[in-house]
Design an enzyme around this catalytic site. Structure first.
Site, PDB file in Angstrom:
ATOM      1  N   CYS A  10      51.619  47.756  33.257  1.00 25.51           N
ATOM      2  CA  CYS A  10      50.615  48.852  33.648  1.00 25.51           C
ATOM      3  C   CYS A  10      49.598  47.719  33.927  1.00 25.51           C
ATOM      4  O   CYS A  10      49.272  46.560  33.474  1.00 25.51           O
ATOM      5  CB  CYS A  10      50.159  49.541  32.751  1.00 25.51           C
ATOM      6  SG  CYS A  10      49.384  50.914  33.370  1.00 25.51           S
ATOM      7  N   CYS A  84      51.398  53.277  37.528  1.00 22.72           N
ATOM      8  CA  CYS A  84      50.009  52.724  37.914  1.00 22.72           C
ATOM      9  C   CYS A  84      49.933  51.818  38.997  1.00 22.72           C
ATOM     10  O   CYS A  84      48.957  51.292  39.174  1.00 22.72           O
ATOM     11  CB  CYS A  84      49.410  52.127  36.716  1.00 22.72           C
ATOM     12  SG  CYS A  84      50.195  51.427  35.576  1.00 22.72           S
ATOM     13  N   CYS A  88      55.816  44.572  41.059  1.00 25.63           N
ATOM     14  CA  CYS A  88      56.304  43.612  40.303  1.00 25.63           C
ATOM     15  C   CYS A  88      57.069  42.969  41.047  1.00 25.63           C
ATOM     16  O   CYS A  88      57.748  43.245  42.047  1.00 25.63           O
ATOM     17  CB  CYS A  88      57.338  44.143  39.179  1.00 25.63           C
ATOM     18  SG  CYS A  88      56.359  45.070  37.704  1.00 25.63           S
TER      19      CYS A  88
END
Length: 135
Positions: A10, A84, A88
């Site tokens: 997050c 959120c 990645c």
């Protein structure tokens, strides 16, 4: 056989991802390697998240937000973002999930409890998937 590993991501690594990691460490009873990180880690864990987890008997007060690294993603079998919008690095052979959860930042304990409870339910499902019952 090595333990499965999970990375919770997050942005600030101060609320949702920390609660999820706390649950996975506790409910997984050490059978799953747990990491959490964020792309722009906060200065400290959200105190309301700490209080909400304390109600469950889980102490995350000593945790610190950590920066997301490529190595953390590479070293994890499952990468879970917490709704959120964090991006990645993508590596083949990894399992990626996005759990769309409300942000506890700036919320009171009454608003954080349902977020915490949903995280617990999702973590329990994850444990059941990663550690099928013997038999």
């Amino acid at each position: 056989m090595t333990s499965p590993s999970v990375l919770f991501v997050c942005v600030h690594n101060a609320g949702r991802s920390q609660m999820a990691a706390g649950y996975l460490q506790t409910l997984g009873a050490g059978r799953i390697e747990v990491r959490s990180a964020g792309s722009a880690p906060g200065d400290a864990i959200n105190p309301v998240a700490v209080a909400a987890m304390a109600e469950e008997g889980i102490d995350i007060s000593a945790n610190q937000p950590k920066v997301l690294t490529t190595e953390a993603v590479q070293d994890s079998d499952v990468v879970i973002t917490m709704g959120c919008g964090d991006a990645c690095p993508i590596f083949p052979g990894k399992r990626y999930e996005d759990w769309s959860l409300d942000d506890p930042a700036g919320q009171g304990i009454e608003a954080v409890r349902p977020i915490r409870d949903e995280i617990r339910q999702r973590v329990q499902v994850l444990i059941d998937e990663l550690l099928p019952a013997d038999g």
